[in-house]
Write an enzyme that holds these catalytic residues in place. Structure first.
Site, PDB file in Angstrom:
ATOM      1  N   ARG A  20      12.656  -0.290  -3.061  1.00 12.06           N
ATOM      2  CA  ARG A  20      12.914  -1.283  -1.997  1.00 12.06           C
ATOM      3  C   ARG A  20      13.850  -2.368  -2.505  1.00 12.06           C
ATOM      4  NH1 ARG A  20       7.985  -4.972  -2.626  1.00 12.06           N
ATOM      5  NH2 ARG A  20       7.083  -4.153  -4.535  1.00 12.06           N
TER       6      ARG A  20
ATOM      7  N   GLU B 148       6.112  -3.957  15.516  1.00 11.05           N
ATOM      8  CA  GLU B 148       6.915  -2.801  15.094  1.00 11.05           C
ATOM      9  C   GLU B 148       7.627  -2.106  16.254  1.00 11.05           C
ATOM     10  OE1 GLU B 148       3.730  -3.304  14.095  1.00 11.05           O
ATOM     11  OE2 GLU B 148       4.124  -3.941  12.038  1.00 11.05           O
TER      12      GLU B 148
ATOM     13  N   PHE C 214       3.177   1.697   9.643  1.00  7.27           N
ATOM     14  CA  PHE C 214       3.300   1.141  11.003  1.00  7.27           C
ATOM     15  C   PHE C 214       4.604   1.571  11.661  1.00  7.27           C
ATOM     16  CE2 PHE C 214       1.141  -2.278   8.414  1.00  7.27           C
ATOM     17  CZ  PHE C 214      -0.130  -1.818   8.672  1.00  7.27           C
TER      18      PHE C 214
ATOM     19  N   SER D  34       7.459  -7.890   1.324  1.00  4.28           N
ATOM     20  CA  SER D  34       7.043  -6.546   0.918  1.00  4.28           C
ATOM     21  C   SER D  34       8.212  -5.581   0.900  1.00  4.28           C
ATOM     22  CB  SER D  34       5.912  -6.030   1.803  1.00  4.28           C
ATOM     23  OG  SER D  34       6.242  -6.157   3.160  1.00  4.28           O
TER      24      SER D  34
END
Lengths: 282, 323
Positions: free
Chosen positions: B8, B56, B81, B35
């Site tokens: 990430r 989302e 999600f 995150s």
């Protein structure tokens, strides 16, 4: 187009869509009749569009979040020259582009819609892009009232207010009927105006079958800088056809030959009286 | 070895590097800028960053609207999600409307360890793969993730990327090479069987290959970073040339990499395929490595299975000469 002409145009579109639905044997009649005046106001007067150049960057955008009531939109896009009027004959036929929901393979349609609760978020993205790029484009998003039960509508409502999108106009076709019956019986929505106000939108109630009133509201928006506008358009489901008005079954009931003839005669009469007014004025 | 850089973070750094030259490049987060490691992007390019909050469905719809207006949005949101809650928006607003939206599911698989099934993302590949036109990619290490990010910025179309949360051990020796969407990378040549992996399991497959080499078995290792469109030719070659396939994935055994490989194999060149993944149950809680071991996603288990498959006539009804 001045408002007298808009009224005549709306009557003509209603006749076109009834013929089209009758021919196809399928369609969402009630909701298309209720939203015809809204779409007519936008497409013949309010929105900055160029049918010869449907992707013009500076155009205003229209998103039919209540995608099932697409029949009025097909008839209007054809009438405005986005595609040949003869193509309306193919509505809902095998392999057609003119399906029962907006389809962006057709010039003039921005996005595929039909699953409810999607349009406003897309519109927020479009309005945000216009703001960040310094374009003057406005975004108009038409929602159903039954659609307000989708939680995603409210996610987008929050975002529209958070980003102060005063180039965004949400419209609710408040005809108070959904497929299973009155909206307030299926899932109570009132007070819708207070709900949208509480979410940070400038709410304007209007008679959604009165093109004069609609044009005034759309042309005045945004009345409040830094806030998106919600046009709460009170309409009649099945508007313009006496026996379809306020009747839940016309959500997607298809007129038979007799019903079509009766509906067309009513609308012709209306058109005739509007012509007379025009003649009188002239 | 692990390099302390989660994928990430690699995506964020790569996008940061490209965003100055490409003002249409945008990042969206759903209260996930931390995150997703996108906080530096949010600070550096506030005009190219959109915070959507914990929503989302909305994040995908807004991204589609931005893409429709010529922006190149990257949605960064927890895979569990993003892949489930907004799957209808992904289907309609991204895939069906053909908008150029990159969807990055972060902390996928069992990255969230002890947080349980609600936070594990072990069905996302199956779901994403079933959507027409959507590209599905699981990059392995930091090198591949950087190359993938650069390739995806140039690529027009909807893509679902799934990455994990933690630093990933290198599988590539260096930063060289090109990332080609839809083309598997042969990490090791081999002739006795083929191990096909994606994402963090590529490392496991390579380690198993080493063990098998010690046992005198020549295993081919394919890094199938793009699950869709699948590199069918690489799969067919593997089946024809090695006769046995083992797939390894951090995903349910239903509908993921193994299923995608098996669909090709049974239709074009039937050979035994063993699918290793998470069985049809809520995955046990624990650190990724512990969970992997529990379900046999380990080099030792792959070696055992490979040797058993090679030794068993029943497990190998066809020989290479059949083709």
């Amino acid at each position: 187009m001045e408002t007298g002409a808009l009224k005549r145009k709306a009557a003509q579109i209603r006749m076109d869509l009834l013929r089209m639905i009758h021919r196809a044997g399928t369609g969402h009649t009630g909701g298309s009749l209720s939203n015809t005046d809204i779409l007519t106001s936008l497409y013949y007067r309010v929105m900055k569009i160029d049918p010869a150049n449907p992707k013009w960057a500076e155009r205003d955008r229209f998103i039919a979040s209540k995608g099932h009531a697409v029949e009025s939109l097909w008839c209007i896009l054809a009438d405005r020259g986005f595609f040949p009027k003869e193509e309306l004959e193919t509505f809902s036929r095998f392999g057609t582009r003119l399906i029962g929901h907006p389809n962006n393979k057709v010039p003039g349609i921005e996005m595929n819609t039909g699953a409810l609760g999607h349009g406003l978020a897309i519109s927020v993205g479009m309005a945000l892009a216009a703001k960040r790029d310094g374009r003057s484009s406005r975004v108009f998003c038409l929602m159903g009232d039954g659609e307000q039960a989708e939680g995603s509508v409210w996610e987008a409502a929050m975002a529209g207010a958070h980003y102060r999108l005063d180039n965004l106009v949400g419209i609710i076709d408040r005809n108070r009927l959904q497929i299973s019956g009155p909206t307030e019986d299926v899932m109570g929505l009132d007070p819708l105006d207070d709900k949208w106000s509480a979410f940070g939108w400038h709410v304007v109630p209007v008679d959604g079958n009165d093109v004069d009133a609609l044009v005034n509201v759309f042309e005045a928006a945004p009345e409040v800088s830094g806030k998106p506008t919600l046009v709460l358009a009170h309409t009649v489901k099945g508007k313009g056809v006496s026996f379809a008005e306020h009747v839940p079954k016309w959500h997607h009931h298809v007129p038979n030959d007799k019903e079509l003839a009766l509906a067309l005669s009513e609308l012709s009469a209306e058109l005739g009286s509007l012509e007379q007014i025009k003649g009188g004025q002239a | 070895m692990a390099h302390g850089i989660p994928n990430r973070q690699v995506i964020c750094e790569t996008l940061l590097g490209l965003a100055k030259e490409d003002r249409d490049l945008m990042v969206l987060a759903s209260d996930s800028r931390g995150s997703a490691a996108m906080a530096p992007f949010a600070s550096a390019y506030p005009e190219q960053f959109v915070e959507v909050g914990i929503a989302e469905q909305n994040i995908v719809g807004i991204a589609a609207g931005l893409a429709h207006s010529g922006k190149k949005p990257w949605v960064t949101s927890p895979a569990c999600f993003l892949s489930m809650r907004s799957i209808e928006q992904i289907k309609v607003d991204v895939a069906y409307s053909a908008t150029n939206v990159k969807l990055v599911g972060i902390s996928g698989g069992v990255s969230y360890g002890a947080l349980g099934m609600s936070h594990h993302s072990l069905q996302d590949v199956a779901v994403a793969r079933a959507i027409p036109g959507l590209t599905v990619i699981l990059p392995s290490d930091r090198h591949e993730t950087r190359r993938m990010t650069e390739a995806l910025v140039r690529h027009e179309g909807g893509v679902y990327v799934r990455i994990g949360r933690n630093p990933v051990e290198d599988v590539y020796d260096d930063d060289e090479g090109e990332f080609v969407i839809g083309r598997a990378v042969t990490m090791r040549e081999g002739s006795d069987l083929t191990i096909i992996a994606a994402g963090e399991t590529v490392r496991v497959a390579l380690d198993a290959q080493e063990l098998l080499k010690e046992a005198g078995v020549s295993a081919r290792v394919l890094n199938m970073h793009t699950i869709k469109p699948l590199d069918e030719e690489a799969v067919v070659r593997a089946a024809r040339e090695t006769g046995l396939i083992i797939t390894v994935e951090e995903h349910s055994i239903h509908g993921g990499l193994g299923a995608a490989v098996a669909e090709v194999v049974v239709q074009r060149c039937p050979v035994p395929v063993r699918i290793l993944g998470i069985p049809d149950e809520p995955a046990i809680a624990g650190k990724s490595a512990e969970v992997f071991r529990h379900y046999g996603l380990s080099k030792e288990n792959i070696r055992e299975i490979a040797i058993r498959m090679l030794g068993s006539g029943e497990e190998r009804p066809w020989t290479r000469s059949s083709f």
